[in-house]
Design an enzyme around this catalytic site. Structure first.
Site, PDB file in Angstrom:
ATOM      1  CD  GLU A 131      -3.736  -6.069   2.568  1.00 41.73           C
ATOM      2  OE1 GLU A 131      -4.576  -5.410   3.205  1.00 41.73           O
ATOM      3  OE2 GLU A 131      -2.517  -5.841   2.597  1.00 41.73           O
ATOM      4  CD  GLU A 159      -3.084  -0.974   2.176  1.00 39.52           C
ATOM      5  OE1 GLU A 159      -2.868  -0.332   3.213  1.00 39.52           O
ATOM      6  OE2 GLU A 159      -4.184  -1.512   1.954  1.00 39.52           O
TER       7      GLU A 159
END
Ligand code: BG6
Length: 478
Positions: free
Chosen positions: A371, A177
């Site tokens: 995810e 991320e």
């Protein structure tokens, strides 16, 4: 779905490994992030971890102690039929201060045994090189990614792991991320702010250094093994305009660009025009090296991985803004069409299809959902079982949307690894109570519990999904 579709699960060392002082590991940034009211200010770089009360509790230091339980955990993943498993290396386990001449053999050996255990069951390892954690010494000595020196340290770390696992790992993700650097600078990139510092300048300088480091790692990886597949990783979820007012539409484009900025550089190899203009407007001046542009251009990623939990929503109207979602670090206006989780994260399965299509249209590179999932409170029945139908429903709807994006829209998708396939410490809150797993871990928010693992109802459900390559969802018409 394609025959070799990579069904699996995802975790990260910073939230499950523990063993913070074992195997000659150095202190990592995550070891200094407490549970409780100080967590957010520390993660945001607003509060210094050195000023925390002595009795602070640091949940990741032990986490679920996967360091000592990995064989048992991997056996359970194998029982579910995982084709792949995404996990991260702890950088400070391999270079305790980030600057040693040679890598810590105990750390490398630990991951070698770990990977061998996966390979024993035919599970493909997917390794995140840096997931919300780095050697604390690099923060203290160089102020982390603010300093270009850290690029060299990162590349040295990559060199050690690429060579050691040359024949055992194919899929690598450089930074988890990467766009989280803008929202949680200390957690995302070890950044702390001093008074009066221009935060935008600091963040984008650190971003530049990470982007160059990622491209240099990609170059090195392909030199060491041309078959390596290197990915970037985005906290995804499109911003929807709250209304069809063109102002809202324009605002949503701008918000999306804040996130795509990183992937635009990693996948296309150069700074997008809108970013250059934004730097001019904001007076941001990047310190760059003479070869940076070329490195970024020549060494783009092989695939784009991303997390998806929710879509987001933006409005320019005052009355809409007052209704914003709670519990999520990326601010969003509440979307009245969506329900939300117990932590205020809005639930939008179709948004996953939207995100997959947007990313594929934009980059035309293979995608990987690394995810997705529902953080929820699980209740133990009298016999100790956990009937997590809410989790099954969430995942079922998202997997259906994913399959539609692949089968009906033609998105090229490598795999799907739901987050926290085994319960672990929540990144945003530090809680254990916010559970994502198919496997329950007996531990509470204060650190009490036996660490015993047990299967939830979703365990068998996911096993069937994998065994049927997703077909079971279509058949049930659910
Ligand atoms: C992503 C992170 O932001 O979301 C994970 O990559 C994190 O590290 C996950 O755990 C879920 O968020 P949370 O705050 O519920 O743990």
């Amino acid at each position: 779905m394609r025959e070799n579709f990579l069904w699996g699960g995802a975790t990260a060392a910073n939230q499950c490994e523990g063993g913070w002082k074992e195997g000659n590991r150095g202190i990592g940034t995550v070891d200094m992030i407490p549970w409780g009211e100080n967590r957010l200010p520390v993660m945001q770089g607003e509060k210094d971890y050195r000023q925390l009360p002595e009795d602070s509790y640091y949940p990741s230091r032990e986490a679920i102690d996967m360091y000592n339980h990995y064989k048992e955990d991997i056996a359970l993943f194998a029982e579910m039929g995982f084709k792949c498993y995404r996990f991260s290396f702890s950088w400070s386990r391999i270079f305790p201060t980030g600057e040693e001449e040679k890598a810590n053999e105990e750390g490398l050996k630990f991951y070698e045994d770990f990977i061998d255990e996966l390979l024993k069951y035919g599970i493909e390892p997917v390794v995140t090189i840096c997931h919300f954690d780095m050697p604390l010494a690099l923060v203290e000595k160089y102020d982390s990614w603010k300093n270009r020196k850290v690029i060299d340290c990162f590349v040295k770390y990559c060199d050690a792991i690429f060579r050691r696992f040359r024949d055992k790992v194919t899929y690598w993700i450089t930074f988890n991320e990467i766009n989280m650097l803008l929202h949680l600078p200390f957690m995302g990139a070890g950044i702390r702010f001093s008074e009066g510092e221009n935060e935008m300048q600091v963040k984008y300088q650190a971003a530049h250094n990470e982007l160059v480091a990622s491209a240099m790692a990609t170059r090195l990886a392909h030199q060491i093994n041309p078959d390596f597949k290197i990915g970037c990783m985005l906290a995804a979820g499109n911003f929807y305009p709250f209304s069809c007012n063109p102002k809202d539409v324009w605002e949503s484009i701008k918000k999306d660009r804040d996130n795509y900025f990183f992937i635009d550089v990693q996948a296309r190899g150069e700074y997008p025009a809108y970013a250059k203009k934004m730097f001019e407007r904001e007076g941001i001046k990047l310190e760059t090296g003479p070869e940076d542009d070329e490195i970024l251009k020549e060494h783009t990623v092989d695939f784009i991985s991303f997390s998806y939990y929710s879509s987001r929503c933006v409005s320019t109207a005052e009355e809409a803004i007052t209704e914003s979602t709670s519990g999520n670090v990326m601010k969003s206006v509440k979307n009245p069409y969506l329900k939300e989780s117990e932590w205020g994260w809005q639930i939008d399965p179709l948004g996953l299809r939207v995100t997959l299509n947007t990313l594929y249209d934009r980059y035309q590179k293979p995608l990987f959902i690394v995810e997705n999932g529902l953080g929820a409170v699980d209740r133990l029945e009298e016999d100790g079982s956990i009937i997590d139908d809410y989790r099954i429903n969430y995942l079922e709807e998202h997997i259906k949307a994913m399959i539609e994006a692949v089968d009906e829209d033609g998105v090229d998708l490598l795999g799907y690894t739901p987050w926290g396939c085994i319960d672990l410490v929540s990144a945003s809150t530090g809680e254990m109570k916010k559970r994502y797993g198919f496997i329950y871990v007996d531990k509470d928010n204060e650190g009490n519990g036996s660490l015993k693992r047990s299967r939830k109802k979703s365990f068998d459900w996911y096993k069937n999904v994998i065994a049927s390559n997703g077909a079971v969802l279509k058949e049930s018409g659910s």
